[in-house]
Design a protein around this motif. Structure first.
Motif, short mmCIF file in Angstrom:
data_model
loop_
_atom_site.label_atom_id
_atom_site.label_comp_id
_atom_site.label_asym_id
_atom_site.label_seq_id
_atom_site.Cartn_x
_atom_site.Cartn_y
_atom_site.Cartn_z
N LEU A 173 0.93 -0.99 -0.04
CA LEU A 173 -0.28 0.17 -0.30
C LEU A 173 1.13 0.96 0.49
CD1 LEU A 173 -3.23 -0.89 3.09
CD2 LEU A 173 -2.76 -1.06 0.28
N CYS A 203 4.66 9.01 -2.73
CA CYS A 203 6.17 9.40 -2.56
C CYS A 203 6.72 8.11 -1.72
CB CYS A 203 5.55 10.42 -1.10
SG CYS A 203 7.10 11.25 -0.29
N VAL A 204 7.53 7.51 -2.10
CA VAL A 204 8.24 5.79 -2.27
C VAL A 204 9.16 6.49 -1.48
CG1 VAL A 204 8.48 4.09 -3.06
CG2 VAL A 204 6.09 5.35 -3.83
N ARG A 205 9.19 6.12 -0.20
CA ARG A 205 10.50 5.92 -0.15
C ARG A 205 11.78 4.41 -0.40
NH1 ARG A 205 14.38 7.81 4.10
NH2 ARG A 205 15.51 6.17 4.75
N TYR A 217 17.91 -2.63 2.03
CA TYR A 217 19.23 -3.15 3.17
C TYR A 217 20.19 -3.26 2.92
CZ TYR A 217 19.44 -7.69 6.03
OH TYR A 217 19.87 -8.02 7.57
N LYS A 259 18.00 -8.10 -0.96
CA LYS A 259 17.32 -8.10 0.17
C LYS A 259 16.32 -6.47 -0.06
CE LYS A 259 19.91 -11.62 3.70
NZ LYS A 259 21.01 -11.21 4.97
N VAL A 262 11.32 -4.95 -2.39
CA VAL A 262 10.70 -5.79 -3.80
C VAL A 262 10.08 -4.03 -4.32
CG1 VAL A 262 9.50 -6.87 -5.06
CG2 VAL A 262 10.57 -7.63 -3.36
N CYS A 263 8.61 -3.79 -3.80
CA CYS A 263 8.27 -2.65 -4.64
C CYS A 263 8.64 -1.28 -4.65
CB CYS A 263 6.56 -2.21 -3.72
SG CYS A 263 5.35 -1.85 -5.07
N SER A 264 8.86 -1.36 -3.03
CA SER A 264 9.88 0.59 -3.24
C SER A 264 10.69 0.41 -4.63
CB SER A 264 9.89 0.96 -2.04
OG SER A 264 10.81 -0.34 -1.51
N ALA A 317 2.68 12.19 2.80
CA ALA A 317 2.38 11.83 1.44
C ALA A 317 0.50 12.86 1.73
CB ALA A 317 2.35 10.51 1.21
P1 FAD Z 1 9.84 -5.52 0.88
O1 FAD Z 1 9.89 -6.44 -0.06
O2 FAD Z 1 7.66 -5.99 1.51
O3 FAD Z 1 10.92 -5.51 2.29
C1 FAD Z 1 10.42 -4.92 3.32
C2 FAD Z 1 11.22 -4.78 4.40
O4 FAD Z 1 11.87 -6.04 4.34
C3 FAD Z 1 12.43 -3.77 3.46
O5 FAD Z 1 12.78 -2.40 3.90
C4 FAD Z 1 13.48 -5.02 3.04
O6 FAD Z 1 14.98 -4.05 2.59
C5 FAD Z 1 13.58 -5.62 4.30
N1 FAD Z 1 13.82 -6.75 3.57
C6 FAD Z 1 12.95 -8.22 2.43
N2 FAD Z 1 14.24 -8.79 2.67
C7 FAD Z 1 14.99 -9.71 3.83
C8 FAD Z 1 15.57 -10.16 3.99
N3 FAD Z 1 15.94 -11.56 3.25
N4 FAD Z 1 16.00 -10.56 5.71
C9 FAD Z 1 15.95 -8.69 5.75
N5 FAD Z 1 15.19 -8.08 5.74
C10 FAD Z 1 15.11 -8.58 4.46
N6 FAD Z 1 5.65 3.39 1.88
C11 FAD Z 1 6.11 4.45 1.30
O7 FAD Z 1 6.88 4.24 0.71
N7 FAD Z 1 5.07 5.73 1.20
C12 FAD Z 1 4.18 6.00 0.84
O8 FAD Z 1 3.46 6.47 1.39
C13 FAD Z 1 3.79 4.76 2.17
N8 FAD Z 1 2.21 4.53 2.41
C14 FAD Z 1 1.45 3.23 3.19
C15 FAD Z 1 0.29 3.28 3.79
C16 FAD Z 1 -0.70 2.10 4.05
C17 FAD Z 1 -1.43 2.02 4.56
C18 FAD Z 1 0.42 1.07 4.37
C19 FAD Z 1 0.72 0.16 5.22
C20 FAD Z 1 1.83 0.82 4.29
C21 FAD Z 1 2.72 2.16 2.89
N9 FAD Z 1 3.91 2.44 2.93
C22 FAD Z 1 4.57 3.07 2.43
C23 FAD Z 1 4.78 1.09 2.60
C24 FAD Z 1 4.50 0.11 1.66
O9 FAD Z 1 3.40 -0.86 1.50
C25 FAD Z 1 6.04 -0.85 2.18
O10 FAD Z 1 5.51 -2.04 2.92
C26 FAD Z 1 7.27 -0.30 1.42
O11 FAD Z 1 7.23 0.18 0.81
C27 FAD Z 1 8.37 -1.54 1.66
O12 FAD Z 1 8.01 -2.84 0.22
P2 FAD Z 1 9.00 -2.95 -0.42
O13 FAD Z 1 8.58 -4.23 -1.46
O14 FAD Z 1 10.01 -2.14 -0.81
O15 FAD Z 1 9.62 -3.73 0.82
#
Ligand code: FAD
Length: 377
Positions: free
Chosen positions: A153, A173-175, A179, A191, A194-196, A239
């Motif tokens: 999300l 607005c995505v950070r 890792y 690590k 994935v989505c960001s 955001a």
């Molecule tokens: P993922 O792939 O899901 O990984 C999650 C974390 O785990 C990362 O930090 C990654 O480095 C770490 N990781 C992955 N593999 C490993 C491993 N093997 N060992 C240890 N650690 C590991 N985000 C924003 O940037 N902007 C927003 O406006 C925003 N709004 C949101 C609103 C809501 C209601 C919610 C619930 C979440 C929101 N988020 C927002 C967060 C966003 O949904 C994601 O959770 C975030 O971007 C991380 O997702 P990802 O797929 O990049 O990381």
């Protein structure tokens, strides 16, 4: 009419900066053929490092007229609805949208990267300010071979009209989640989030699977345009507030005239990490009666005890005013990383107790009155 529109537009740059206009074909149906020679295509040349609009051509297809400081936009028809759109596109049938632009929002000294991402949904995934989109990154779910990734999300950072005022885009607005190995301190790309990373690496024209919109907790109370809104954010938690503030101070919409107070507390690491600072500073300058903007820069400012300045320290500084506003019905919003809440709640509790009232009672009253809005992740 076109000349009038152009001269009015010249006063309506959505954010500070140079504004120039150029001719090109313009297909708005409400303009006559002569008008079509004059295209209200605006080129914004912004000087700030933090501006995500630098040198972008903004085609104001829905701009009809503009006041001295606001962009007038046409209602989309959503305004008559009493409920926001919800889950129009579910994870099994996401909408395939297109990336319009990806721009780094932060300066070189910011720890980490945050991007402003504009997505073209063609009007097919409408939303209200304060809602979120779901994004399904491409690839396979590591936990369920053969299945897509889980939905992530993201709070929507634009108004329902989008950054181009035509109701066809949504901005995020995505950070970038990076890792770092705790032992070596080195980045381990296998690590990384994935989505960001997919979003921050994407290019204009790339396709993106979106779901939603979702969420009702962070909606603005539409029936009270004179309400007070205390908005507390850390990092990308800003955001939804960007969407609120554009609705309040950038757009002129016949169905929403803001006459209340919006007060933003934004906590980030340093000046280079500030997000949308140009826009917010402009509102504070143009609407000092209606907008207050306080920044907590943890690595640059000190709190009164000489420690790092966190957003709760700024809240403490203004706690008397904040409690008075809450007693008078103000809405308070919290958005950002989960870790922000304990420190803020402890501060509010301590201040409440020092003033001789129970924080627990106050909190349950705020929740009961629907004044308390929390979206942390
Ligand atoms: P993922 O792939 O899901 O990984 C999650 C974390 O785990 C990362 O930090 C990654 O480095 C770490 N990781 C992955 N593999 C490993 C491993 N093997 N060992 C240890 N650690 C590991 N985000 C924003 O940037 N902007 C927003 O406006 C925003 N709004 C949101 C609103 C809501 C209601 C919610 C619930 C979440 C929101 N988020 C927002 C967060 C966003 O949904 C994601 O959770 C975030 O971007 C991380 O997702 P990802 O797929 O990049 O990381």
């Amino acid at each position: 009419m076109a000349h009038l529109a152009l001269s009015q537009l010249a006063f309506s740059a959505p954010v500070g900066g140079d504004l120039s206009l150029r001719r090109s074909a313009f297909k708005a149906s409400n303009l006559n053929s002569q008008d079509k020679l004059w295209a209200p295509v605006i080129t914004l040349n912004l000087k700030s490092n933090h501006s995500r609009l630098r040198n972008r051509h903004v085609t104001c297809m829905s701009v009809q007229q503009a006041s001295a400081s606001k962009v007038a936009v046409s209602p989309l028809g959503l305004e008559d609805a009493t409920e926001p759109p919800l889950n129009l596109h579910k994870p099994k049938e996401p909408y395939t949208a297109t990336i319009v632009s990806v721009e780094r929002l932060v300066g070189p000294k910011a720890p980490g990267e945050t991007c402003h991402i504009v997505i073209d949904h063609g009007g097919n995934v409408p939303y209200w300010e304060g809602q979120s989109y779901g994004v399904i990154p491409p690839g396979e779910n590591p936990k369920k071979p053969g299945a897509p990734h889980n939905v992530r999300l993201y709070s929507i950072a634009s108004t329902r009209y989008g950054d181009f005022f035509d109701g066809k885009t949504a901005s995020l607005c995505v950070r970038r989640a990076v890792y770092y190995d705790p032992e070596t301190g080195k980045e381990d790309p296998s690590k990384n989030g994935v989505c960001s990373n997919f979003l921050c690496n994407s290019k204009p024209g790339d396709k993106i699977q979106v779901t939603g919109p979702s969420g009702k907790i962070m909606l603005l109370p539409e029936n009270d345009p004179n309400a007070t809104h205390i908005m507390i954010a850390t990092g990308t938690g800003v955001a939804p507030y960007r969407g609120y503030l554009r609705r309040m101070f950038m757009e002129s919409v016949p169905t929403y005239k803001f006459g209340g107070l919006a007060w933003l507390f934004l906590g980030v690491a340093n000046t280079d990490s500030l997000l949308y600072d140009d826009e917010f500073s402009k509102y504070a300058k143009d609407y000092p009666e209606n907008f207050r903007y306080d920044r907590a820069l943890s690595r640059e400012q000190k709190n009164k005890k000489g420690g790092k300045m966190y957003v709760q320290d700024k809240i403490e500084e203004y706690s008397d005013e904040i409690f008075k506003l809450l007693d008078n019905g103000a809405h308070i919003y919290f958005c950002g990383l989960k870790g922000m809440m304990p420190g803020i709640q402890e501060t509010l509790k301590r201040v409440a107790e020092e003033s001789g009232f129970s924080w627990e009672e106050k909190l349950s009253q705020l929740k009961k009155n629907k004044q308390w809005h929390v979206e942390v992740y």
